[in-house]
Motif scaffolding. Structure first.
Motif, PDB file in Angstrom:
ATOM      1  N   LEU A 186      15.224  14.504 -24.100  1.00  0.00           N
ATOM      2  CA  LEU A 186      13.925  14.380 -24.760  1.00  0.00           C
ATOM      3  C   LEU A 186      12.800  14.713 -23.797  1.00  0.00           C
ATOM      4  O   LEU A 186      12.828  14.338 -22.620  1.00  0.00           O
ATOM      5  CB  LEU A 186      13.717  12.959 -25.278  1.00  0.00           C
ATOM      6  CG  LEU A 186      14.627  12.482 -26.400  1.00  0.00           C
ATOM      7  CD1 LEU A 186      14.305  11.028 -26.730  1.00  0.00           C
ATOM      8  CD2 LEU A 186      14.481  13.336 -27.637  1.00  0.00           C
TER       9      LEU A 186
ATOM     10  N   GLU B  49       8.369  13.723 -27.003  1.00  0.00           N
ATOM     11  CA  GLU B  49       9.382  13.265 -27.949  1.00  0.00           C
ATOM     12  C   GLU B  49       9.745  11.798 -27.686  1.00  0.00           C
ATOM     13  O   GLU B  49       9.923  11.015 -28.625  1.00  0.00           O
ATOM     14  CB  GLU B  49      10.639  14.139 -27.852  1.00  0.00           C
ATOM     15  CG  GLU B  49      10.427  15.551 -28.362  1.00  0.00           C
ATOM     16  CD  GLU B  49      11.614  16.454 -28.064  1.00  0.00           C
ATOM     17  OE1 GLU B  49      11.824  17.403 -28.827  1.00  0.00           O
ATOM     18  OE2 GLU B  49      12.328  16.224 -27.056  1.00  0.00           O
ATOM     19  N   ALA B  50       9.847  11.447 -26.402  1.00  0.00           N
ATOM     20  CA  ALA B  50      10.164  10.063 -26.042  1.00  0.00           C
ATOM     21  C   ALA B  50       9.064   9.121 -26.525  1.00  0.00           C
ATOM     22  O   ALA B  50       9.348   8.018 -27.010  1.00  0.00           O
ATOM     23  CB  ALA B  50      10.357   9.948 -24.536  1.00  0.00           C
TER      24      ALA B  50
ATOM     25  N   ARG C  85      14.993   5.660 -24.983  1.00  0.00           N
ATOM     26  CA  ARG C  85      15.250   7.067 -24.663  1.00  0.00           C
ATOM     27  C   ARG C  85      16.731   7.293 -24.401  1.00  0.00           C
ATOM     28  O   ARG C  85      17.280   8.315 -24.760  1.00  0.00           O
ATOM     29  CB  ARG C  85      14.419   7.489 -23.455  1.00  0.00           C
ATOM     30  CG  ARG C  85      12.983   7.777 -23.842  1.00  0.00           C
ATOM     31  CD  ARG C  85      12.185   8.346 -22.691  1.00  0.00           C
ATOM     32  NE  ARG C  85      10.920   7.632 -22.702  1.00  0.00           N
ATOM     33  CZ  ARG C  85      10.415   6.974 -21.690  1.00  0.00           C
ATOM     34  NH1 ARG C  85      11.020   6.949 -20.539  1.00  0.00           N
ATOM     35  NH2 ARG C  85       9.273   6.352 -21.812  1.00  0.00           N
TER      36      ARG C  85
END
Length: 186
Positions: free
Chosen positions: A13, A17-18, A6
């Protein structure tokens, strides 16, 4: 490790999304590992390619060919080779020239020019093992009484090529020779 990924992707994020970045990085690592395995396999196979043969000098190819020929001359009947062997159908037939060529498998080379052969012919079955596998006779023959032969897989009894069958054939051959020795001495 997920925290490091990340950080590389950026601090802005979302959790979703991570998670996607983590999945993507894991997929790339798995792809890289599979590529490594594929490339190692390609290196192993490259030895036998036409390019490798063409890149080899005539002298090296000649030496390799001669070495292979000498190996085959030293033992033209490797273990478990399908062969035809001269063998009598009855015990009272002692005229070797009248013996038919029967299918068999090489048990092993027992002396220079001498091989033990399992004769695979249903007319010669001597009994059955506990698991129902037929007991075939083992004979000792010189090269003149053996011919290499291709056998279709269906012609080889199940279990005939296994290590167990080979051990049984060797033990049977040894016990048979011991019986002959005892009979000759007695």
């Amino acid at each position: 490790m997920g925290r490091d990924r990340r950080a590389l992707a950026g601090p802005d994020l979302t959790a979703a999304e991570a998670a996607k970045v983590d999945q993507y990085v894991a997929a790339v690592e798995a792809f890289a590992a599979s590529n490594t395995v594929i490339l190692e396999l390609a290196d192993e196979l490259a030895v036998g390619t036409i390019e490798a043969t063409l890149a080899t000098s005539d002298l090296e190819l000649g030496i390799e060919t001669l070495a292979g020929t000498l190996t085959r001359q030293a033992n033209p009947f490797p273990d478990a080779s399908p062969v035809q062997v001269r063998h009598p159908l009855t015990a009272d037939n002692t005229d070797e020239t009248s013996w038919p060529w029967l299918p068999g498998l090489v048990v092993g080379m027992i002396a220079p020019g001498q091989w033990d052969i399992v004769v695979i012919d249903d007319r010669l079955v001597e009994g059955l093992y506990a698991d129902g596998v037929p007991v075939y006779p083992v004979c000792r023959r010189a090269a003149e009484a053996i011919r290499l032969r291709w056998l279709p897989r269906s012609a080889v009894p199940s279990g005939a090529l296994t290590g167990r069958a080979r051990q049984i054939a060797v033990c049977w051959s040894w016990s048979r020779s011991m019986r002959r020795t005892v009979a000759a001495d007695g």
